[in-house]
Design a protein around this motif. Structure first.
Motif, PDB file in Angstrom:
ATOM      1  N   GLU A  35     -20.309  23.565   9.681  1.00 49.09           N
ATOM      2  CA  GLU A  35     -19.190  24.434   9.300  1.00 49.09           C
ATOM      3  C   GLU A  35     -18.168  23.701   8.437  1.00 49.09           C
ATOM      4  O   GLU A  35     -17.359  24.341   7.767  1.00 49.09           O
ATOM      5  N   THR A  36     -18.207  22.351   8.433  1.00 42.97           N
ATOM      6  CA  THR A  36     -17.220  21.583   7.655  1.00 42.97           C
ATOM      7  C   THR A  36     -17.767  21.240   6.277  1.00 42.97           C
ATOM      8  O   THR A  36     -17.313  21.767   5.263  1.00 42.97           O
ATOM      9  N   VAL A  37     -18.744  20.331   6.241  1.00 42.50           N
ATOM     10  CA  VAL A  37     -19.403  19.888   5.007  1.00 42.50           C
ATOM     11  C   VAL A  37     -20.874  19.657   5.353  1.00 42.50           C
ATOM     12  O   VAL A  37     -21.247  19.658   6.526  1.00 42.50           O
ATOM     13  N   TYR A  38     -21.712  19.447   4.338  1.00 35.91           N
ATOM     14  CA  TYR A  38     -23.099  19.082   4.617  1.00 35.91           C
ATOM     15  C   TYR A  38     -23.147  17.654   5.171  1.00 35.91           C
ATOM     16  O   TYR A  38     -22.409  16.773   4.715  1.00 35.91           O
ATOM     17  N   GLY A  39     -24.017  17.442   6.172  1.00 34.45           N
ATOM     18  CA  GLY A  39     -24.210  16.122   6.747  1.00 34.45           C
ATOM     19  C   GLY A  39     -25.566  15.564   6.346  1.00 34.45           C
ATOM     20  O   GLY A  39     -26.489  16.329   6.039  1.00 34.45           O
ATOM     21  N   LEU A  40     -25.671  14.234   6.328  1.00 31.02           N
ATOM     22  CA  LEU A  40     -26.976  13.592   6.125  1.00 31.02           C
ATOM     23  C   LEU A  40     -27.401  13.022   7.465  1.00 31.02           C
ATOM     24  O   LEU A  40     -26.838  12.038   7.937  1.00 31.02           O
ATOM     25  N   GLY A  41     -28.382  13.672   8.105  1.00 24.98           N
ATOM     26  CA  GLY A  41     -28.736  13.364   9.478  1.00 24.98           C
ATOM     27  C   GLY A  41     -29.902  12.403   9.619  1.00 24.98           C
ATOM     28  O   GLY A  41     -30.768  12.328   8.743  1.00 24.98           O
ATOM     29  N   ALA A  42     -29.894  11.686  10.743  1.00 22.04           N
ATOM     30  CA  ALA A  42     -31.041  10.875  11.163  1.00 22.04           C
ATOM     31  C   ALA A  42     -30.965  10.736  12.682  1.00 22.04           C
ATOM     32  O   ALA A  42     -29.881  10.862  13.264  1.00 22.04           O
ATOM     33  N   ASP A  43     -32.100  10.482  13.310  1.00 20.99           N
ATOM     34  CA  ASP A  43     -32.167  10.274  14.759  1.00 20.99           C
ATOM     35  C   ASP A  43     -31.271   9.090  15.138  1.00 20.99           C
ATOM     36  O   ASP A  43     -31.529   7.953  14.731  1.00 20.99           O
ATOM     37  N   ALA A  44     -30.212   9.381  15.908  1.00 27.22           N
ATOM     38  CA  ALA A  44     -29.215   8.351  16.231  1.00 27.22           C
ATOM     39  C   ALA A  44     -29.780   7.223  17.090  1.00 27.22           C
ATOM     40  O   ALA A  44     -29.171   6.157  17.187  1.00 27.22           O
ATOM     41  N   THR A  45     -30.938   7.451  17.710  1.00 24.40           N
ATOM     42  CA  THR A  45     -31.513   6.419  18.574  1.00 24.40           C
ATOM     43  C   THR A  45     -32.468   5.510  17.805  1.00 24.40           C
ATOM     44  O   THR A  45     -33.004   4.553  18.373  1.00 24.40           O
ATOM     45  N   ASN A  46     -32.698   5.802  16.534  1.00 19.49           N
ATOM     46  CA  ASN A  46     -33.704   5.094  15.733  1.00 19.49           C
ATOM     47  C   ASN A  46     -33.011   4.300  14.611  1.00 19.49           C
ATOM     48  O   ASN A  46     -32.544   4.879  13.629  1.00 19.49           O
ATOM     49  N   GLU A  51     -30.559   3.391   9.319  1.00 18.61           N
ATOM     50  CA  GLU A  51     -30.500   2.505   8.150  1.00 18.61           C
ATOM     51  C   GLU A  51     -30.723   3.316   6.859  1.00 18.61           C
ATOM     52  O   GLU A  51     -30.080   3.070   5.833  1.00 18.61           O
ATOM     53  N   GLY A  52     -31.618   4.312   6.955  1.00 21.16           N
ATOM     54  CA  GLY A  52     -31.903   5.168   5.799  1.00 21.16           C
ATOM     55  C   GLY A  52     -30.675   5.945   5.317  1.00 21.16           C
ATOM     56  O   GLY A  52     -30.532   6.214   4.123  1.00 21.16           O
ATOM     57  N   ILE A  53     -29.782   6.309   6.240  1.00 18.36           N
ATOM     58  CA  ILE A  53     -28.541   7.002   5.866  1.00 18.36           C
ATOM     59  C   ILE A  53     -27.670   6.082   5.015  1.00 18.36           C
ATOM     60  O   ILE A  53     -27.206   6.455   3.937  1.00 18.36           O
ATOM     61  N   TYR A  54     -27.443   4.868   5.519  1.00 15.26           N
ATOM     62  CA  TYR A  54     -26.571   3.924   4.806  1.00 15.26           C
ATOM     63  C   TYR A  54     -27.147   3.614   3.427  1.00 15.26           C
ATOM     64  O   TYR A  54     -26.425   3.518   2.442  1.00 15.26           O
ATOM     65  N   ARG A  55     -28.476   3.473   3.360  1.00 17.67           N
ATOM     66  CA  ARG A  55     -29.131   3.132   2.101  1.00 17.67           C
ATOM     67  C   ARG A  55     -28.980   4.279   1.096  1.00 17.67           C
ATOM     68  O   ARG A  55     -28.586   4.062  -0.045  1.00 17.67           O
ATOM     69  N   ALA A  56     -29.271   5.498   1.531  1.00 19.00           N
ATOM     70  CA  ALA A  56     -29.210   6.646   0.611  1.00 19.00           C
ATOM     71  C   ALA A  56     -27.798   6.870   0.078  1.00 19.00           C
ATOM     72  O   ALA A  56     -27.600   7.172  -1.092  1.00 19.00           O
ATOM     73  N   LYS A  57     -26.787   6.680   0.945  1.00 18.36           N
ATOM     74  CA  LYS A  57     -25.399   6.945   0.549  1.00 18.36           C
ATOM     75  C   LYS A  57     -24.742   5.766  -0.168  1.00 18.36           C
ATOM     76  O   LYS A  57     -23.714   5.933  -0.808  1.00 18.36           O
ATOM     77  N   PRO A  64     -18.459   3.553  11.002  1.00 18.40           N
ATOM     78  CA  PRO A  64     -19.372   4.189  11.964  1.00 18.40           C
ATOM     79  C   PRO A  64     -19.631   5.665  11.673  1.00 18.40           C
ATOM     80  O   PRO A  64     -18.863   6.319  10.972  1.00 18.40           O
ATOM     81  N   LEU A  65     -20.730   6.185  12.228  1.00 14.68           N
ATOM     82  CA  LEU A  65     -21.174   7.560  11.980  1.00 14.68           C
ATOM     83  C   LEU A  65     -20.866   8.449  13.177  1.00 14.68           C
ATOM     84  O   LEU A  65     -20.749   7.976  14.301  1.00 14.68           O
ATOM     85  N   ILE A  66     -20.774   9.750  12.932  1.00 13.30           N
ATOM     86  CA  ILE A  66     -20.567  10.732  13.991  1.00 13.30           C
ATOM     87  C   ILE A  66     -21.927  11.204  14.511  1.00 13.30           C
ATOM     88  O   ILE A  66     -22.841  11.458  13.724  1.00 13.30           O
ATOM     89  N   VAL A  67     -22.033  11.324  15.844  1.00 10.52           N
ATOM     90  CA  VAL A  67     -23.259  11.830  16.446  1.00 10.52           C
ATOM     91  C   VAL A  67     -23.105  13.326  16.713  1.00 10.52           C
ATOM     92  O   VAL A  67     -22.107  13.762  17.284  1.00 10.52           O
ATOM     93  N   ALA A 143     -27.186  11.366  14.136  1.00 17.22           N
ATOM     94  CA  ALA A 143     -26.077  10.714  13.435  1.00 17.22           C
ATOM     95  C   ALA A 143     -25.993  11.318  12.049  1.00 17.22           C
ATOM     96  O   ALA A 143     -27.014  11.455  11.368  1.00 17.22           O
ATOM     97  N   ALA A 144     -24.787  11.715  11.627  1.00 18.19           N
ATOM     98  CA  ALA A 144     -24.665  12.334  10.301  1.00 18.19           C
ATOM     99  C   ALA A 144     -23.279  12.133   9.704  1.00 18.19           C
ATOM    100  O   ALA A 144     -22.315  12.723  10.176  1.00 18.19           O
ATOM    101  N   PRO A 145     -23.189  11.325   8.662  1.00 21.19           N
ATOM    102  CA  PRO A 145     -21.979  11.326   7.845  1.00 21.19           C
ATOM    103  C   PRO A 145     -22.082  12.453   6.838  1.00 21.19           C
ATOM    104  O   PRO A 145     -23.118  13.126   6.756  1.00 21.19           O
ATOM    105  N   SER A 146     -21.046  12.679   6.066  1.00 23.93           N
ATOM    106  CA  SER A 146     -21.123  13.655   4.991  1.00 23.93           C
ATOM    107  C   SER A 146     -22.222  13.237   4.013  1.00 23.93           C
ATOM    108  O   SER A 146     -22.432  12.050   3.773  1.00 23.93           O
TER     109      SER A 146
END
Ligand code: TXA
Ligand code: MG
Length: 351
Positions: A35-46, A51-57, A64-67, A143-146
């Motif tokens: 409802e806020t913005v699009y998030g880039l998600g990944a399994d927070a336990t993996n 790591e793929g989130i940080y790399r892509a962004k 830190p990221l929001i779960v 886990a998903a940052p914007s």
């Protein structure tokens, strides 16, 4: 392999969500609407997935990221102990919704990349049917940052995500434009008070109404010395268009517009391509190569909703020198001003 739900039928939407959930479970990154913005998600336990989130962004790893979860019961797996009573009341009132609470993390329960090594974790239940369906189907905390490139305005449409991250992520679930338009409010409980760490979709006024007996503290408001631009201190590069940007504040809209016009004329004479960020009611006062409105002053939630698309518009227009009119710093306007000031590297002119 982008899973679109934008214009399809209910069945294609369900299929896209199931496909995206499969990608998450396999350790891929997937962008999805909230409802806020699009998030880039990944399994927070993996950790490999996160790591793929940080790399892509291109995101610095100390932020830190929001779960994201679909149901409060999921918190038990990664939150240490029961959240403080005022936080629980806020969850009762505002979840699902644009509120992130910081709670102690259970050791080893989520990847240390999610918490950036902190002993706490941010968590929220988003209020969006596609996000909730995806979180339920994936089953894991996500886990998903914007879903923007680090430093760019956050994405409020699937095409913003594709512009920034296309080809670098596992997929995008298109759920149309987001509603709130600015990120969640981040709060923590410390020494008998609620602290707003980031203003966002839930306003300070709403928090105080929900917790009349608890102090709600927020970061210092916009207080700038009159006349001159504030000395550029630490340069933030958040939410920013590519051109340089400054925020102009003043009580008299006509005087503000007049000052802006002179400054923009001078910029144009130097060879700049000029931009103005304003509001529907004030459009007619401005002259620039690109005059962009984020929304209506009379309905501040429209300003929040349109803010990031407006900032991105300046890049499409090739604006190199941008002046943004400030808005009242109350209600949702607090979050808007916070993002504008960050986009401007805190450079403010008071007219
Ligand atoms: O609306 C939102 O919150 C969006 C959507 C996708 O849910 N997400 C988002 O994430 O804005 P991001 O990563 O762009 O912002 C997360 C914010 C950052 O300011 C981060 O520093 C703060 O939350 N944060 C996360 N975990 C924290 C923690 N343990 N302690 C303090 N701050 C934390
Ligand atoms: Mg962000």
């Amino acid at each position: 392999d982008e899973a679109g739900t934008g214009t399809g039928t209910r069945e294609t939407a369900d299929k896209a969500i199931a496909e995206a959930a499969g990608l998450l479970v396999q350790g891929e990154t997937v962008a999805f609407p909230t409802e806020t913005v699009y998030g880039l998600g990944a399994d927070a336990t993996n950790s490999a997935a996160v790591e793929g989130i940080y790399r892509a962004k291109g995101r610095p790893s100390d932020n830190p990221l929001i779960v994201h979860i679909a149901d409060r019961s999921q918190m038990d797996a990664f939150a240490e102990g029961t959240p403080a009573e005022p936080l629980r009341r806020l969850m009762d009132v505002f979840w699902p919704g644009p509120l992130t609470v910081i709670v102690p993390v259970r050791a080893g329960a989520v990847s240390p990349l999610v918490t950036a090594g902190l002993s706490t974790v941010g968590v929220r239940i988003p209020d969006h049917p596609v996000a909730l369906a995806l979180l339920r189907a994936a089953g894991c905390p996500v886990a998903a940052p914007s879903a923007n490139s680090s430093g760019r305005p956050s994405p409020t449409m699937a095409e913003h995500v594709a512009d920034d991250l296309g080809g670098r992520i596992g997929g995008i679930v298109d759920g149309g434009p987001t509603g709130v338009g600015v990120e969640s409010t981040v709060v923590e409980w410390a020494s008998g008070a609620i602290y707003i760490l980031r203003p966002g979709g839930v306003t300070a006024e709403q928090l105080r109404e929900a917790l009349p007996d608890v102090p709600v503290r927020e970061p210092a408001r916009t207080e700038e010395p009159a006349g001159t631009p504030r000395a550029p201190g630490m340069k933030y590069a958040h939410y920013a268009p590519k051109g340089s940007m400054r925020v102009v504040l003043g009580d008299d809209p006509k005087a503000v517009a007049e000052w802006m016009r002179r400054d923009l004329d001078a910029a144009k004479a130097r060879g700049e391509r000029t931009g103005v960020l304003t509001y529907d009611e004030r459009r007619g006062l401005h002259h620039a190569d690109a005059v962009v409105s984020s929304g209506r002053l009379a309905e501040p939630e429209t300003i929040a909703r349109g803010l990031y698309a407006a900032l991105r518009q300046f890049d499409r227009e090739g604006a190199t020198y941008i002046l943004a009119e400030g808005c009242p710093d109350t209600g949702i306007g607090r979050a808007v001003m916070n993002r504008l000031l960050k986009a401007a590297g805190q450079e403010v002119i008071r007219v």
